[in-house]
Motif scaffolding. Structure first.
Motif, PDB file in Angstrom:
ATOM      1  N   ALA A 193      -9.987   2.729  16.833  1.00  0.00           N
ATOM      2  CA  ALA A 193     -10.909   3.869  16.929  1.00  0.00           C
ATOM      3  C   ALA A 193     -12.124   3.528  17.783  1.00  0.00           C
ATOM      4  CB  ALA A 193     -11.347   4.278  15.523  1.00  0.00           C
ATOM      5  N   ASP A 201      -8.596  10.795   7.477  1.00  0.00           N
ATOM      6  CA  ASP A 201      -8.837  10.791   6.033  1.00  0.00           C
ATOM      7  C   ASP A 201      -8.861   9.321   5.597  1.00  0.00           C
ATOM      8  OD1 ASP A 201      -9.118  11.571   3.415  1.00  0.00           O
ATOM      9  OD2 ASP A 201      -7.012  12.159   3.143  1.00  0.00           O
ATOM     10  N   GLN A 232       1.770  -0.439   9.764  1.00  0.00           N
ATOM     11  CA  GLN A 232       1.509   0.953   9.373  1.00  0.00           C
ATOM     12  C   GLN A 232       2.226   1.915  10.320  1.00  0.00           C
ATOM     13  OE1 GLN A 232       0.445   1.115   6.267  1.00  0.00           O
ATOM     14  NE2 GLN A 232      -1.594   1.993   6.510  1.00  0.00           N
ATOM     15  N   ASP A 280      -3.046   4.155  15.242  1.00  0.00           N
ATOM     16  CA  ASP A 280      -3.390   3.193  14.196  1.00  0.00           C
ATOM     17  C   ASP A 280      -3.454   1.804  14.808  1.00  0.00           C
ATOM     18  OD1 ASP A 280      -3.328   3.538  10.883  1.00  0.00           O
ATOM     19  OD2 ASP A 280      -3.077   1.472  11.595  1.00  0.00           O
ATOM     20  N   TYR A 324       0.838  -1.212   0.000  1.00  0.00           N
ATOM     21  CA  TYR A 324       0.000   0.000   0.000  1.00  0.00           C
ATOM     22  C   TYR A 324       0.869   1.257   0.000  1.00  0.00           C
ATOM     23  CZ  TYR A 324      -3.407   3.472   1.623  1.00  0.00           C
ATOM     24  OH  TYR A 324      -4.192   4.597   1.741  1.00  0.00           O
TER      25      TYR A 324
HETATM   26  C1  LIG Z   1      -6.550   4.062   4.121  1.00  0.00           C
HETATM   27  S1  LIG Z   1      -5.537   4.122   5.573  1.00  0.00           S
HETATM   28  C2  LIG Z   1      -5.764   5.783   6.137  1.00  0.00           C
HETATM   29  C3  LIG Z   1      -4.454   6.433   6.476  1.00  0.00           C
HETATM   30  C4  LIG Z   1      -4.038   7.513   5.510  1.00  0.00           C
HETATM   31  N1  LIG Z   1      -4.914   8.657   5.584  1.00  0.00           N
HETATM   32  C5  LIG Z   1      -4.017   6.934   4.114  1.00  0.00           C
HETATM   33  O1  LIG Z   1      -4.833   7.362   3.287  1.00  0.00           O
HETATM   34  O2  LIG Z   1      -3.217   6.040   3.860  1.00  0.00           O
HETATM   35  C6  LIG Z   1      -6.526   3.263   6.768  1.00  0.00           C
HETATM   36  C7  LIG Z   1      -5.796   3.109   8.090  1.00  0.00           C
HETATM   37  O3  LIG Z   1      -6.761   2.790   9.092  1.00  0.00           O
HETATM   38  C8  LIG Z   1      -6.165   1.856   9.968  1.00  0.00           C
HETATM   39  N2  LIG Z   1      -7.235   1.171  10.698  1.00  0.00           N
HETATM   40  C9  LIG Z   1      -7.995   0.125  10.271  1.00  0.00           C
HETATM   41  N3  LIG Z   1      -8.906  -0.192  11.196  1.00  0.00           N
HETATM   42  C10 LIG Z   1      -8.724   0.679  12.229  1.00  0.00           C
HETATM   43  C11 LIG Z   1      -9.350   0.866  13.484  1.00  0.00           C
HETATM   44  N4  LIG Z   1     -10.361   0.079  13.852  1.00  0.00           N
HETATM   45  N5  LIG Z   1      -8.894   1.832  14.298  1.00  0.00           N
HETATM   46  C12 LIG Z   1      -7.853   2.617  13.926  1.00  0.00           C
HETATM   47  N6  LIG Z   1      -7.220   2.493  12.742  1.00  0.00           N
HETATM   48  C13 LIG Z   1      -7.653   1.545  11.905  1.00  0.00           C
HETATM   49  C14 LIG Z   1      -5.347   0.962   9.074  1.00  0.00           C
HETATM   50  O4  LIG Z   1      -4.359   0.257   9.780  1.00  0.00           O
HETATM   51  C15 LIG Z   1      -4.785   1.976   8.086  1.00  0.00           C
HETATM   52  O5  LIG Z   1      -3.533   2.440   8.485  1.00  0.00           O
END
Ligand SMILES: C[S@@+](CC[C@H](N)C(=O)[O-])C[C@H]1O[C@@H](n2cnc3c(N)ncnc32)[C@H](O)[C@@H]1O
Length: 247
Positions: free
Chosen positions: A104, A120, A84, A79, A18
């Motif tokens: 979260a 985001d 990550q 995170d 990613y």
């Molecule tokens: C699409 S990325 C977003 C980060 C950044 N804005 C990007 O676009 O790359 C999604 C992130 O959410 C994290 N994630 C997934 N489930 C989560 C949760 N329940 N609580 C916190 N973070 C979470 C993943 O590990 C990942 O790093």
């Protein structure tokens, strides 16, 4: 169903690929929102963060957190995925900020800890909103803001799974979008209807200040998904950027 372990496994598995694919876009400049990298200076969603206590929910490799720390915010990057977080640690700039592993849905912070909570396509896309929004509201101080960008129901409803692209045809039931399977191992992302977002945000005691619908130029590429036609998101809203505060 609890998707925390499966989402953690998924992001640990895909983190390296990613970041290889998307970091050049996400990290190209500070404060770029979403799939089309629309600059915050055009959307005015986040405002001045100098001296503010800021939490990024699902910070990934920290492209946003790094930028806000450099602007003088006191940032915490949270995170679920250790891979990550390791990418965020490697990419940290001169303005250091703490990284915390957590979900979260279960924030490991005291009430009234932050002036701004944001993400985001982070924790509010990857955790059930009815759990994550009250947690975000709890850790905000009165007057603090929750700002977050997610895919729009339009985008999800028009997504053709078989063709792996967004189309001009309704493909999924609007009222059936709530949980999206991301793999066969139980990883999930989440989507709400417009009405459910309003109810979840207001139910957590938040005031909705704005719903920004980021609109890319017709030629701006989508860094994540194919769309048919190419200018789909210039014609229909692909993302919802919610701006709220705790009274
Ligand atoms: C699409 S990325 C977003 C980060 C950044 N804005 C990007 O676009 O790359 C999604 C992130 O959410 C994290 N994630 C997934 N489930 C989560 C949760 N329940 N609580 C916190 N973070 C979470 C993943 O590990 C990942 O790093």
């Amino acid at each position: 169903m609890d998707s925390i372990p499966a989402n953690r496994r998924l992001w640990n598995q895909i983190s390296s690929a990613y970041q290889h694919e998307h970091d050049p876009q996400i990290g190209a400049a500070p404060r770029l929102w979403g799939m089309y990298s629309i600059p915050d200076v055009h959307l005015h969603a986040l405002g001045d963060v100098t001296g503010k206590r800021v939490l990024e929910l699902g910070c990934g490799a920290g492209q946003w957190s790094r930028a806000l720390a450099a602007e003088g915010a006191s940032v915490v990057g949270l995170d679920l995925s250790e891979a990550q977080l390791a990418a965020a640690a490697r990419a940290m700039g001169a303005a250091r900020y703490p990284l915390v592993q957590g979900a979260a849905e279960q924030l490991p912070f005291a009430a009234d800890s932050f002036d701004l909570v944001f993400c985001d396509f982070g924790g509010l896309s990857w955790a059930p909103a009815h759990l994550a929004v009250p947690q975000a509201a709890r850790v905000l101080r009165p007057g603090g803001r929750l700002v977050f960008n997610v895919a729009s129901p339009w985008f999800e409803a028009c997504y053709d799974e078989d063709g792996s692209r967004v189309t001009t045809t309704l493909q999924q039931d609007y009222f059936g979008l709530d949980t999206i399977a991301e793999n066969d191992g139980g990883a999930r992302s989440y989507q709400l209807t417009y009405g459910d977002w309003v109810r979840v945000l207001r139910g957590a005691g938040l005031v909705i200040d704005d719903l920004i619908e980021p609109r890319p130029e017709p030629t701006t590429p989508n860094g994540y998904n194919e769309t048919e036609p190419h200018d789909w998101a210039h014609r229909w809203p692909a993302e919802l950027l919610w701006v709220t505060h705790k009274p």
